[in-house]
Design an enzyme around this catalytic site. Sequence first.
Site, PDB file in Angstrom:
ATOM      1  N   GLU A  12       0.816  -1.209   0.000  1.00 21.03           N
ATOM      2  CA  GLU A  12       0.000   0.000   0.000  1.00 21.03           C
ATOM      3  C   GLU A  12       0.852   1.262   0.000  1.00 21.03           C
ATOM      4  O   GLU A  12       0.419   2.318  -0.478  1.00 21.03           O
ATOM      5  CB  GLU A  12      -0.931  -0.015   1.210  1.00 21.03           C
ATOM      6  CG  GLU A  12      -1.956  -1.143   1.153  1.00 21.03           C
ATOM      7  CD  GLU A  12      -2.552  -1.490   2.506  1.00 21.03           C
ATOM      8  OE1 GLU A  12      -3.654  -2.075   2.529  1.00 21.03           O
ATOM      9  OE2 GLU A  12      -1.917  -1.189   3.535  1.00 21.03           O
ATOM     10  N   ASP A 191     -10.192  -8.805  -1.758  1.00 26.29           N
ATOM     11  CA  ASP A 191     -10.707 -10.161  -1.554  1.00 26.29           C
ATOM     12  C   ASP A 191     -12.101 -10.046  -0.965  1.00 26.29           C
ATOM     13  O   ASP A 191     -12.623  -8.952  -0.777  1.00 26.29           O
ATOM     14  CB  ASP A 191      -9.780 -10.957  -0.621  1.00 26.29           C
ATOM     15  CG  ASP A 191      -9.640 -10.298   0.742  1.00 26.29           C
ATOM     16  OD1 ASP A 191     -10.498 -10.546   1.605  1.00 26.29           O
ATOM     17  OD2 ASP A 191      -8.674  -9.533   0.952  1.00 26.29           O
TER      18      ASP A 191
END
Length: 227
Positions: A12, A191
């Site tokens: 990230e 996900d």
Amino acid sequence: MKLGIMCASQNELRPLTGKLENSSVSSYLGREFFSGSYHGVDTVVVMGGVGKVNAAVTVQTLIQCYGVDTIIFIGVAGGMDDSLSIGDVIIGTQLLYHDLPMELVNNNDMFPDMPRDCFSSDPALVELCRGLGANLRFGKIVTGDAFITGDGRHEIIEKHHPLCVDMESAAAAQVCWFFHTPLLVIRSLSDFADDEAADTYEENVRGSVASAAQVLDDVVRKLGEKS
């Protein structure tokens, strides 16, 4: 304005540090803080680590040691709503724990005026996100100290009906509440917090981070135009 941008992992962090102009790096509490200008906004970027404690320590450090007055938390999350797709970006309008009831967070009203139901992103910052993409959704994010991979997923959905689940956002929001610091949470789905979550995360994390980073870029550009 001095903006703090934080995330939880290296995946990230990578798209964020390259956005800074005239950047410098300092270290504190094992973290590297990248300072510079982002679309003309004085900005500090940091990877805080995974989990609620790491998030809380990082927020407090940004506020008390680096003098930021606004925080954006960016990262990925697990989807909890069947209408969502991988890469969709969630703006966290409501932020709460799925593993700690709010009545225990503020047991016996020890902290007057603390929200009774949930924390939240700053409404003005949320408004800056309106219209930034067709895959953008606004709603509830729940936080807990576990990477959800199926076990407990149904119970979380039944109790909270969130758009997604992560491991940091509510903790960041709680610290921001104490310091009266505006927060915006931007999460992209990597996900679905199911039995395949670990593999799905690895397949999609970079693309999902890029989706969240694009929304962040647009928001900071707007902040720069306003300053």
